[in-house]
Design an enzyme around this catalytic site. Structure first.
Site, PDB file in Angstrom:
ATOM      1  N   LYS A  51      -2.022  -1.641  -3.712  1.00 19.11           N
ATOM      2  CA  LYS A  51      -2.882  -0.453  -3.690  1.00 19.11           C
ATOM      3  C   LYS A  51      -2.024   0.797  -3.724  1.00 19.11           C
ATOM      4  O   LYS A  51      -1.094   0.904  -2.923  1.00 19.11           O
ATOM      5  CB  LYS A  51      -3.743  -0.478  -2.424  1.00 19.11           C
ATOM      6  CG  LYS A  51      -4.654   0.727  -2.241  1.00 19.11           C
ATOM      7  CD  LYS A  51      -5.419   0.622  -0.922  1.00 19.11           C
ATOM      8  CE  LYS A  51      -6.339   1.824  -0.751  1.00 19.11           C
ATOM      9  NZ  LYS A  51      -7.091   1.761   0.531  1.00 19.11           N
TER      10      LYS A  51
ATOM     11  N   LYS B 151       0.861  -1.183   0.000  1.00 21.24           N
ATOM     12  CA  LYS B 151       0.000   0.000   0.000  1.00 21.24           C
ATOM     13  C   LYS B 151       0.894   1.228   0.000  1.00 21.24           C
ATOM     14  O   LYS B 151       1.638   1.466   0.953  1.00 21.24           O
ATOM     15  CB  LYS B 151      -0.922   0.003   1.210  1.00 21.24           C
ATOM     16  CG  LYS B 151      -1.882   1.179   1.239  1.00 21.24           C
ATOM     17  CD  LYS B 151      -2.800   1.098   2.458  1.00 21.24           C
ATOM     18  CE  LYS B 151      -3.759   2.264   2.509  1.00 21.24           C
ATOM     19  NZ  LYS B 151      -4.647   2.189   3.700  1.00 21.24           N
TER      20      LYS B 151
ATOM     21  N   ARG C  22       1.139   9.941   5.604  1.00 26.11           N
ATOM     22  CA  ARG C  22       1.341   8.592   6.158  1.00 26.11           C
ATOM     23  C   ARG C  22       2.618   7.951   5.613  1.00 26.11           C
ATOM     24  O   ARG C  22       2.731   6.738   5.536  1.00 26.11           O
ATOM     25  CB  ARG C  22       0.124   7.732   5.834  1.00 26.11           C
ATOM     26  CG  ARG C  22      -1.171   8.261   6.431  1.00 26.11           C
ATOM     27  CD  ARG C  22      -2.326   7.299   6.223  1.00 26.11           C
ATOM     28  NE  ARG C  22      -3.494   7.753   6.949  1.00 26.11           N
ATOM     29  CZ  ARG C  22      -4.664   8.092   6.393  1.00 26.11           C
ATOM     30  NH1 ARG C  22      -4.800   8.023   5.071  1.00 26.11           N
ATOM     31  NH2 ARG C  22      -5.672   8.495   7.127  1.00 26.11           N
TER      32      ARG C  22
END
Length: 327
Positions: A249, A197, A218
């Site tokens: 992702k 991700k 993040r």
């Protein structure tokens, strides 16, 4: 004029020939629909940056899940938007919390027809918008977060979730949740690990969908977009820790990673066509710049061709109808 013996165009001459020669197939059962349910609203609210996608009430969620099952798609992934947030995301594992209540409702409605999945992450439930518990210095505390993930995972499994979508990108999250599930006898609950991700620019509309409180980014826990091998390494580690399925992702910007992960592991590999990917196609189609239907199906087919066994997409139900019409 002399021609070679091989004329590749012979395999493209008619629709019937093209269907027979097709290397990659996309069918409705390979699609998963992400769905949002919001606490405290009286009617569904369309998300401005994601035309056709809604924050649902419990009642409208039930109806939408029934429509999803009728479309022939493979599953739904539920995201909860609570009315109250706090630093530890306590609503995430509250039996009366919006996501767990919604999970029970959807399982009751369509649990025999669809794989009902739940997002296992704290970002929707924290007042700071990060995917975990914060340390005193403001960083995300990996190991303290694992304790919250365990509690959240057990609550979701008890609510009836068939598959837990571990999307927080904490080290050891799969092992921690798998051990807890086994310890409670919840041995049939599947784990979908969001292994690769990436921290990128394609999540903006999703932040609107969950009313994200995030300040900053993040990048200290999601993957650097420059790193492909790291994504493969994360997927291998998650399989070793007990993941049943691994995820890449976003999808389209990381098709190379998707292909590499598919070659590296022997479990199903999924990909998430994220909110920004969906919104770009929708916006361009609304402006008349592209054929929206054709572009969406081509994007999904490309994700399949790169190695995805299933795809999370906000266009799942609509695309399922297009695919049926094409038969």
């Amino acid at each position: 004029m002399s021609f070679p013996a091989h004329r590749p165009r012979r395999l493209r001459t008619t629709p019937a020939v093209r269907r027979l020669a097709r290397e990659t197939h996309l069918v409705p059962s390979q699609l998963v629909l992400p769905m949002f349910v919001r606490e405290g609203i009286d009617e569904p609210r369309e998300i401005g940056s994601m035309p056709g996608v809604f924050q649902h009430t419990l009642d409208s969620l039930r109806r939408a899940a029934t429509d999803a099952a009728a479309s022939g798609i493979g599953g739904v992934m539920l995201f909860g938007v609570p009315a109250v947030r706090d630093a530890c995301g306590t609503g995430a594992d509250d039996d009366r919390g919006i996501l767990n209540v919604a999970t029970r409702a959807v399982v009751e409605e369509v649990g025999d027809a669809l794989v009902v999945q739940t997002d296992l992450c704290l970002d929707e439930f924290t007042d700071h918008g990060h995917c975990g518990v914060l340390a005193e210095d403001g960083s995300v505390d990996n190991d303290a977060t694992l304790e919250r993930y365990v509690a959240m995972g057990l609550a979701q499994a008890r609510a009836g979730s068939a598959m837990l979508g571990l999307s927080g990108m904490m080290d050891g999250q799969v092992a921690a949740v798998r051990e807890a599930l086994e310890g409670e006898g919840l041995v049939d609950t599947l784990i979908l690990a969001y292994s690769a991700k990436y921290a990128g620019a394609f999540y903006g509309p999703f932040r609107e969908a969950v009313d994200s409180q995030l300040k900053g980014d993040r990048r200290s826990y999601q993957l650097d977009p420059a790193n492909a091998r790291e994504g493969v390494r994360e997927a291998i580690m998650d399989v070793d820790e007990g993941a049943d399925v691994v995820m890449v992702k976003p999808a389209l910007p990381y098709l190379d990673v998707l292909a590499d992960v598919r070659s590296a592991v022997d479990v199903p590999v999924w990909a998430y066509q994220v909110s920004g990917e969906y919104a770009m196609i929708q916006a361009a189609a609304a402006n008349g710049w592209i054929d929206g239907r054709g572009a969406m199906l081509e994007a999904l087919l490309g994700i399949r061709r790169a190695g995805a066994d299933a795809i999370l997409t906000y266009a799942a139900v609509e695309a399922a109808g297009w695919l049926r019409d094409a038969l």
